[in-house]
Structures are given as structure tokens and as C-alpha cells.
Scaffold this motif. Sequence first.
Motif, mmCIF file in Angstrom:
data_model
loop_
_atom_site.group_PDB
_atom_site.id
_atom_site.type_symbol
_atom_site.label_atom_id
_atom_site.label_comp_id
_atom_site.label_asym_id
_atom_site.label_seq_id
_atom_site.Cartn_x
_atom_site.Cartn_y
_atom_site.Cartn_z
ATOM 1 N N GLU A 244 52.745 -4.559 25.504
ATOM 2 C CA GLU A 244 51.550 -3.293 25.062
ATOM 3 C C GLU A 244 50.156 -3.869 24.505
ATOM 4 O OE1 GLU A 244 53.327 -0.600 21.957
ATOM 5 O OE2 GLU A 244 53.932 0.527 23.372
ATOM 6 N N ILE A 245 50.931 -5.216 23.810
ATOM 7 C CA ILE A 245 49.709 -6.307 23.299
ATOM 8 C C ILE A 245 49.192 -6.555 24.019
ATOM 9 C CG2 ILE A 245 48.923 -8.562 21.853
ATOM 10 C CD1 ILE A 245 51.167 -7.662 20.362
ATOM 11 N N PHE A 246 49.127 -7.243 25.360
ATOM 12 C CA PHE A 246 48.356 -7.518 26.183
ATOM 13 C C PHE A 246 47.898 -7.037 26.847
ATOM 14 C CE2 PHE A 246 52.517 -10.591 27.729
ATOM 15 C CZ PHE A 246 52.251 -11.698 27.032
ATOM 16 N N GLU A 247 48.520 -5.511 27.189
ATOM 17 C CA GLU A 247 47.320 -4.520 28.354
ATOM 18 C C GLU A 247 46.203 -4.116 26.561
ATOM 19 O OE1 GLU A 247 47.803 -2.825 30.492
ATOM 20 O OE2 GLU A 247 49.708 -3.555 31.161
#
Length: 249
Positions: A244-247
Motif C-alpha cells: 500500500e505504501i508502494f502504491e
Amino acid sequence: MLKVLIVDDELHAREMLHTALSICCVETEVIGTAETVEEAVEKANSLKPDVILLDINLPDGSGFDVLEKVHDKKISVIFVTAYDEFAVKAFKFSAVDYIVKPVDIDELETSIERAKNTKETNDLGRKLKVLIDNMNNAGSEEKKIVLKTMESIHIVRVSEITHCVSDQNYTAFHLTKGRQFLVSRTIKEFEEILTPYGFFRTHQSHLINMNRISRFNKTDGGALVMEDNTNIPVSKRKRHELFEIFEKM
């Protein structure tokens, strides 16, 4: 017996600290009190306390003014502060001890015990400089942190930290250019300090700087590879949160 000087401009605060010390810290002796910068400096230099319990806001200046004029730069200082959350973070980054008002007796006892064990390795001047710099600079790129090892006190930029690895009650810091420091504090403490500045706990034993990730390998269950080619494990329960952080990056 640990000699203590109490500095606060409010009489009830000085009396409360004196009473609290007599209850929880029987191996301490309050050798004096002060309510102004001038009085605090005079008593600190003449009475030579082991510890100063120091308020930040004083009628004729600040607690920082007191410390700049104290002769003994290995003296232990515990700030007693009503400051906001940002200022408290600055204290944590700078390895300067503090207690938030209203004072909790257990926290006071812990701080006094810590002061008793660290006086010989203290470096007030360097830590104070980092504290003031951090209070004046909210940017994470310029944020500095004090890392105390058995041998030295190191001041490093947060952006230079690639990852941290837990070693029981110690934390191994891995920095750019291959530098490493072993600090006698738990990784949980550093997770609380560093998470707002782009760090993520990928695993029980690993805390990483998200800005120092090189790639994520999906094979063999998945692992992060940092800029220094270190492989960092990612636990199953943390993987979704990481993606989710990567997104959002």
C-alpha cells in the motif's frame, strides 16, 4: 548519593519535584533550587550537581541559556517540559532526557536512574546543539539524531540511515558508506521516533528507510533489497501494508 539541582520558575513545581524525589529516588539529595537563569547558572557552577531538573521557560531566558553557561559539560540534564508533541520528538532525536508535565513519578524515577548510569559518557554540548537544530528545523532531510554507542556519541542525519536491525535490547544502525553503530536501545523505541520520517517496520527485527530501498524481490517469499544490497525480510502480516505504501510513492 546523586546531587540534584531543581530549576523551575514556579514554587509549586519545585516543591512537587522535591517531594517526588524523596518518595521514588531515595539515593538522591536536592542540594538547591533556582527560579531564574542567573540563579541556576550560579548554583550549578558552585554546588556542582550531578543532575539538573530543568524547566525550559524561565523569567530571564530559557533552560538552554542555563546549559550554555554551565561549566561541567558532562552534567546530566532532565528537562521538565510542558512542550508540544513536536518538541518532545526533538528531545527523543537528540538523546536529551525529558519528563512531560504533569510529572509522572515512575518516569521521574526512570530518568534519574538513567542519569546515574550515563554521566561519564554524557556530552551535553553536542546533544544540546542537535536538540536546538532539530527544534528549529522540521524538515526530515535535515533532521539529525544522536546515537550513543559504548565508545562514542555519534550525530547523523536521519536520511543517511538505510536500515536498523534488532539485537535483543540493542539496535544495530546501518548507514550509508558502510557505517554501522550498535546502540543500547530497543528497535521499538526507534520505530516510534523514525516512523513519521519515512521508516517502516518490515519485520520484528528490521526497520528500514523507505527512501533507501533499491527493489523488492518477489521470489522465495519476497524480500526488500536496500541500496547497499542488503536483503531485508518482510513478514507476511506486513507485506500488504508495504505494498500500500508502494502504491502511494
